[in-house]
Design an enzyme around this catalytic site. Sequence first.
Site, PDB file in Angstrom:
ATOM      1  N   SER B  95       0.835  -1.193   0.000  1.00  0.00           N
ATOM      2  CA  SER B  95       0.000   0.000   0.000  1.00  0.00           C
ATOM      3  C   SER B  95       0.879   1.256   0.000  1.00  0.00           C
ATOM      4  CB  SER B  95      -0.916  -0.052   1.226  1.00  0.00           C
ATOM      5  OG  SER B  95      -1.913   0.917   1.154  1.00  0.00           O
ATOM      6  N   ASP B 217      -9.477  -4.262  -6.398  1.00  0.00           N
ATOM      7  CA  ASP B 217      -8.957  -3.502  -5.257  1.00  0.00           C
ATOM      8  C   ASP B 217      -9.532  -2.093  -5.309  1.00  0.00           C
ATOM      9  OD1 ASP B 217      -7.561  -2.122  -3.327  1.00  0.00           O
ATOM     10  OD2 ASP B 217      -5.578  -2.886  -3.919  1.00  0.00           O
ATOM     11  N   HIS B 245      -7.523  -5.224  -0.718  1.00  0.00           N
ATOM     12  CA  HIS B 245      -6.286  -4.457  -0.789  1.00  0.00           C
ATOM     13  C   HIS B 245      -5.119  -5.214  -0.153  1.00  0.00           C
ATOM     14  CE1 HIS B 245      -3.938  -0.877  -1.317  1.00  0.00           C
ATOM     15  NE2 HIS B 245      -3.799  -0.655  -0.033  1.00  0.00           N
TER      16      HIS B 245
END
Lengths: 427, 267
Positions: B95, B217, B245
């Site tokens: 991320s 996602d 995610h």
Amino acid sequence: MCPIGPGPDRPEGEEATSTDAAFTALLEDSAEELYESAPCGYLSTLMDGTIAKINTTLLTWLGRSRDEVVGRMRFMDLLTAGGRIYHDTHFAPLLNMQGSISGIALDLRTADGGRLPALVSSVTKTDSGGRPLLIRTTVFDAGARRSYEQELLRERRVAEEARRQVEEDRARLQEALAVLQSSLLPAALPPVPGMEAASHYHTTSPDRLGGDFYDLFPLDGTRWAFFLGDVCGKGPQAAAVTSLTRYTLRAAALHDPDPVAALTTLNTVLHERYAMGDPRYCTTVFGVLEPVGDKVKVELASGGHPPALVLRQDGRADYLPTPGGLLVGILPTAPFTSARTVLAAGDTLLLYTDGLTEARIGEKRELFGDEALRDFAKGLPHTGAQQVVTALTGLLNSFGDGLDDDTALLALGVPTNRPHPANGTPT
Amino acid sequence: MDISSRNNVTVSGPEGGPVLLLAHGFGCDQNMWRLVAPVLAESFRVVQFDYVGSGRSDLTAWSEERYGALEGYARDVVEIVEALDLREVRFVGHSVSAMIGVLAAAAAPDRFASLIMIGPSPCYIDGPGYRGGFSAEDIDELLESLEANYLGWSAAMAPVIMGNPDRPELGEELTNSFCATDPAVARVFARTTFLSDTRGDLGTVSVPTLVLECSQDAIAPREVGAYVHAAIPGSRLVTLEATGHCPQLSAPEATAAAIVDFAGNRS
């Protein structure tokens, strides 16, 4: 007789029958009916979030039909965009790691664009081998609860902001007070030929201006004046009187350096203010230094102030009494008496405010007192004014919270090895 | 200060093996790697940590000034790499950490051998000619969600989260704590993450890079993955059949295999 039905002699039997009827009705309430009309939302999703089953209660809340949801929407699609981020960064990882998660606050989006504040709990159902099969989720309507919580959050934010503001204000106030306080004291003591001077100001409360003051300044080429005192009370009003006292004494000394004359002038000035309705007075010792040869002549007068202490080179320590000196400012005319002494090499004159002698010490909180101060001074190695002040500063710090008043110290000493600046550097 | 305890650094796998540095993203802590770390540690020296402010890091080292910018997190990475004297680092960033890795590699270029970006996004908010997937209002909603869920956590969980290695009985109470963060810290991390725009930094990447994205996602949609892939010359793009995610949790085998394949074949 063997009564089958309820009789007048068995009123409790009648009750039992109506309870039975209620239980029967409950049993007819099928599990399916219970699921569909439960007072909370139920949904089951595949591991990727696709909604496989949803109850009528939740569909009603969302304003959606079963057909548009089942197999077509994922649980995340029901959330607000921000809620989706929260789901993907917190909810889903926790559910994965723990197999269950409970009581998470999320907002669901209804079909008409409204919001449904909810508390969401999920468990993962696994097969016999422990592999995750589906996720079961319960949704509670938390509208009323959420608005109460938001109220709490708002209040907390207000309280945090108020606290931050108060801390900021307090820091600013302390800074301003420190500047003001230092303006009431000399930035540095001027050098007096053949003498060493040292001072210390102990503040007990950084939030309040203290009323203690001292100064040392030249009168002419041969004499220096000094004073130390204490205006009654604390705070800005006391500071105003301190400022007035300091400048009055300075001006009076230049006009007539006689200690009694200087204190008399101060008395006149302060009393005028006192009579005008500001009942503040001060106690002070004012004196003049005159270096003569390797000695220093001292003449001082006191207005209601604790007597100066003279530390002699041989270890003696004696108070220099100035009997009869009245508090300065309370009477239109006040008698002041002066006293004289001579400081030789190794002698130190110590002036102090009563914060020192009125400190409370030990478990019984007894007054430190004049005697103890003299005994303490006798035990000091008489090596100079700075050492005396350093030792007394240590003493003040050792009092801890027994010291509840500001304390000023001013020491004027004749060093044992006197420098001869007048001779200059030998060539 | 001891960097290892400040960032709760944990090391596993063969000593002297090629180094994989695993960096968690916004939300949880290094526990995010629990399903892939054991597999990776079979062939790599696996180093994990918590950013200051997250997990079991030293909260006293946190300041809004430093951690209000991604560069502050990148400094954590560089300081860990230097404190442990890690070289030829294969950096795996999940991320927002994918972009933190880009900044760290630019700050200490001689330490990093490759970047593996899991669900990267250089900019979350839509702009002219760019679709990040979110609006500024969406980020405000996230901050609301964070606040709504700290009501129960902040006071009760804080002492547990701050780390009590000498009180193992607290382990029982650790439910939800992997993702529990001091509200003030989480707010800053959320803002820093979702309001960042590091598109201009992608061009600085000079090491072999893998962009690992999920097929579904919401936080890092596929067009963002394509954007990152296009902006880093020579990068490789791999799309995992996974939803959400966090493929290291939802598809751990495939994620680990992709990491091993890329990190094991290049250096």
